[in-house]
Design a protein around this motif. Structure first.
Motif, PDB file in Angstrom:
ATOM      1  N   SER A 184      47.932  10.653  39.926  1.00 27.39           N
ATOM      2  CA  SER A 184      46.540  10.845  40.332  1.00 27.39           C
ATOM      3  C   SER A 184      45.652   9.735  39.797  1.00 27.39           C
ATOM      4  O   SER A 184      44.679   9.333  40.446  1.00 27.39           O
ATOM      5  CB  SER A 184      46.028  12.206  39.847  1.00 27.39           C
ATOM      6  N   MET A 185      45.975   9.249  38.599  1.00 29.92           N
ATOM      7  CA  MET A 185      45.215   8.130  38.033  1.00 29.92           C
ATOM      8  C   MET A 185      45.330   6.897  38.925  1.00 29.92           C
ATOM      9  O   MET A 185      44.329   6.214  39.188  1.00 29.92           O
ATOM     10  CB  MET A 185      45.728   7.811  36.632  1.00 29.92           C
ATOM     11  N   TYR A 186      46.552   6.613  39.410  1.00 24.29           N
ATOM     12  CA  TYR A 186      46.726   5.463  40.299  1.00 24.29           C
ATOM     13  C   TYR A 186      45.816   5.570  41.525  1.00 24.29           C
ATOM     14  O   TYR A 186      45.079   4.631  41.848  1.00 24.29           O
ATOM     15  CB  TYR A 186      48.181   5.369  40.790  1.00 24.29           C
ATOM     16  N   PHE A 187      45.887   6.712  42.193  1.00 24.34           N
ATOM     17  CA  PHE A 187      45.178   6.827  43.466  1.00 24.34           C
ATOM     18  C   PHE A 187      43.690   7.110  43.284  1.00 24.34           C
ATOM     19  O   PHE A 187      42.891   6.761  44.154  1.00 24.34           O
ATOM     20  CB  PHE A 187      45.855   7.888  44.345  1.00 24.34           C
ATOM     21  N   ALA A 188      43.299   7.705  42.177  1.00 27.25           N
ATOM     22  CA  ALA A 188      41.876   7.836  41.887  1.00 27.25           C
ATOM     23  C   ALA A 188      41.270   6.453  41.642  1.00 27.25           C
ATOM     24  O   ALA A 188      40.124   6.187  42.036  1.00 27.25           O
ATOM     25  CB  ALA A 188      41.667   8.737  40.670  1.00 27.25           C
ATOM     26  N   THR A 189      42.041   5.568  41.022  1.00 31.10           N
ATOM     27  CA  THR A 189      41.584   4.194  40.806  1.00 31.10           C
ATOM     28  C   THR A 189      41.430   3.468  42.138  1.00 31.10           C
ATOM     29  O   THR A 189      40.446   2.749  42.355  1.00 31.10           O
ATOM     30  CB  THR A 189      42.585   3.435  39.914  1.00 31.10           C
ATOM     31  N   ILE A 190      42.389   3.669  43.035  1.00 27.98           N
ATOM     32  CA  ILE A 190      42.284   3.065  44.370  1.00 27.98           C
ATOM     33  C   ILE A 190      41.071   3.614  45.107  1.00 27.98           C
ATOM     34  O   ILE A 190      40.303   2.867  45.738  1.00 27.98           O
ATOM     35  CB  ILE A 190      43.565   3.319  45.180  1.00 27.98           C
ATOM     36  N   ALA A 191      40.864   4.928  45.037  1.00 29.53           N
ATOM     37  CA  ALA A 191      39.732   5.555  45.721  1.00 29.53           C
ATOM     38  C   ALA A 191      38.409   5.016  45.189  1.00 29.53           C
ATOM     39  O   ALA A 191      37.491   4.702  45.967  1.00 29.53           O
ATOM     40  CB  ALA A 191      39.803   7.075  45.550  1.00 29.53           C
TER      41      ALA A 191
END
Length: 602
Positions: A184-191
């Protein structure tokens, strides 16, 4: 002079005059551009930032310890089962509860399977291959974040954030963890990055992946993005279409994979929410912590960066007040971009059940908020002491960012070193098993003989079955722990569909997990001075020989500050260590001697 000649001469003068004016304008433009370039702070290129971040993340992949037993028993173990047909199962993977997703496991298992099949690698290398792959993904997400922050908030905020991301102990721990909160950290960063760049469709899709494939509670971080798109930007149609598209694209394969494994219709993200929010006991069965837990955790992982992140909003308000009304209208969105971090803290900090991994999704946002706050402090200092000087605020305040980065790097590296030196023993001890299995002089049993490696009070530090050689099994000895331990998956073909016996969602002890010590060939144990009948000091037992011993930090008997941050000489002097032992049953050598005697010619 003839009229034509006079006109021609006049034309020449006009041309020369125009050329003079043009040259002066060009010179003026060059001066302006030069001045702009001089006032623009230096920051690493995206390619340089990626190399720096990847180097740091690969170091984490190799040296970071596993700090959470959930990472092992809820993710490494079931993935080991998918790859090798053996592994431990927790109650979350029972079809009766089905709150974990096999789709999430397969995202990681497929590249591991390809790597192992193509290169014929052993299991330890597969373990570290996945960690290195996670390091690469993390670095890619972070450099995208860095580029977007530089573009939206300026080079100074970007380069400060790059320092916080690269060196932070929290990022060292979280970036290569095999956990949904890290995913979730990866994709929250992308978002968040796509949001800054106004690529709203990507922001919505990345939030959906973070929420549905990773951790359902990560939807909290998408609320400010949704507010900005729907309310401020007035694009509800685009938001709705992107959300529906993301939901269909993600949920169909998710439901199909999980339903196939569990043998019934399953929506794993919904089951997680139902268990944690709508059951009478929820996650509080697994321990509660005081309200100071996350604050102390933030200080340990980000030290002065965490303090600045917490104070980012008040510092921004003071900065806007000092800069005057002309700036207030230019930065109203800054509060909105700080909102996801604060919103997460407001929701999670009061909850009774607290774990470090619950903050992983906002670790990059903490780094951003800390960098943003330091940049605002530089502007405040310039307003207070150099307001009359017409110059960039960075010309007189660079010492603030340099001092901040120096303190931050020193404390972060100190924290990372003490965690590695103090708690590396479990992984290194289990890596010793591979050497034992290949050396007949050290491990005399034949390869086909099943070997039992037993673990008692140290069960929660087991680094996974990836460190067990072929035909070697992990067994549990009874200890003072009274909760529920995991059990091996069934050896039947449809093991994931079978409701296992002796399992509950109340964290009640299941005594069927334990084995008699006489069945153990090896024991992994920490040699603390305090012991009991259920947790004896096996190193003092004549039936066991110490095969390897590695120092392990005894936090209870160590200086509170020096066990948290490494200080050369002082940490070793004021901290206590115990032996983390791998013990071998004496009778193993006896069996070898008998076997050799029988084989000797008479």
């Amino acid at each position: 002079m003839p009229p034509r000649s006079r006109l021609h001469s006049k034309g020449k003068k006009d041309v020369s005059k125009d050329a003079k004016y043009s040259a002066e304008e060009n010179a003026s433009d060059i001066k302006i551009v030069t001045k702009v370039k001089l006032n623009t702070p230096w920051a690493p290129s995206a390619y340089t930032a990626f190399k720096v971040l990847l180097s740091a993340r690969l170091c984490a992949a190799v040296w970071s310890n596993i700090s959470d037993c959930d990472e092992v028993f809820n993710y490494w173990e079931p993935m080991h089962y998918l790859l090798y047909g053996e592994g431990f199962q927790t109650w979350e993977y029972s079809p009766l509860y089905a709150i974990r997703s096999y789709a999430y496991l397969w995202l990681h298992a497929i590249p591991c399977y390809l790597y192992g099949a193509l290169l014929q690698s052993n299991k330890v290398l597969v373990f570290y291959y996945l960690r290195c792959l996670l390091a690469f993904v993390s670095a890619m997400c972070e450099v995208y974040f860095y580029r977007s922050v530089c573009q939206h908030f300026g080079q100074n905020v970007g380069r400060l954030m790059l320092v916080l991301l690269t060196v932070g102990s929290g990022m060292f721990v979280s970036s290569t963890a095999f956990l949904p909160s890290t995913f979730s950290m990866y994709f929250a960063t992308i978002a968040f990055s796509a949001w800054l760049l106004q690529k709203y469709e990507i922001a919505v899709f990345a939030t959906a992946v973070s929420t549905l494939v990773g951790w359902p509670f990560a939807v909290i971080l998408g609320l400010p993005i949704a507010y900005d798109i729907v309310i401020l930007k007035k694009k509800p149609g685009m938001f709705l279409k992107s959300s529906i598209f993301s939901l269909i694209l993600i949920m169909i394969p998710l439901i199909l994979i999980d339903s196939k494994h569990f043998g019934k219709f399953v929506i794993a993200p919904l089951n997680i929410v139902m268990y944690n929010v709508f059951t009478s006991h929820g996650p509080d069965l697994y321990g509660t912590e005081p309200c100071t837990f996350y604050f102390l955790n933030g200080i340990l992982n980000f030290n002065v960066g965490f303090v600045c992140a917490l104070l980012a909003a008040p510092i921004l308000i003071l900065n806007l007040y000092l800069e005057g009304n002309q700036k207030k209208q230019k930065n109203p969105s800054a509060f909105l971009y700080l909102a996801p971090m604060y919103l997460w803290m407001i929701i999670f900090f009061p909850l009774a059940h607290k774990e470090e991994r619950f903050l992983f999704p906002i670790y990059p946002l903490i780094c951003f908020a800390g960098a943003f706050a330091v940049d605002c402090l530089q502007k405040i200092y310039h307003q207070l002491f150099h307001k009359k000087i017409i110059a960039s605020y960075l010309e007189f305040t660079s010492w603030i960012s340099i001092a901040f980065c120096a303190i931050y790097c020193l404390l972060s590296l100190s924290r990372t070193v003490v965690v590695y030196k103090g708690y590396r023993a479990p992984i290194e001890t289990f890596m010793e098993l591979s050497r034992l299995s290949l050396d007949e002089t050290l491990h005399p049993l034949p390869p086909e003989y099943p070997v039992n490696v037993c673990i008692g009070k140290e069960w929660y530090r087991f680094p996974s079955s990836f460190f067990l050689p072929e035909k070697w099994n992990l067994k549990f000895l009874q200890s003072e722990f009274k909760g529920q331990l995991p059990k091996p998956f069934s050896d039947l073909p449809n093991a994931t569909k079978i409701i296992p016996l002796d399992m509950n969602d109340q964290n009640l002890e299941e005594r069927s997990r334990y084995v008699d010590i006489r069945l153990c060939d090896y024991i992994v144990d920490s040699d603390y001075p305090n012991h009991s009948s259920l947790e004896p000091r096996y190193s003092k037992d004549r039936n066991w020989n110490i095969t390897s011993s590695i120092p392990f930090l005894d936090s209870q008997r160590s200086h509170r500050l020096l066990r948290s941050f490494y200080v050369p000489y002082f940490t070793d002097y004021y901290c206590e260590y115990v032996a983390y032992n791998l013990l071998q049953k004496v009778s193993i050598k006896d069996r070898l001697l008998r076997k050799k005697r029988r084989a000797m010619p008479r």
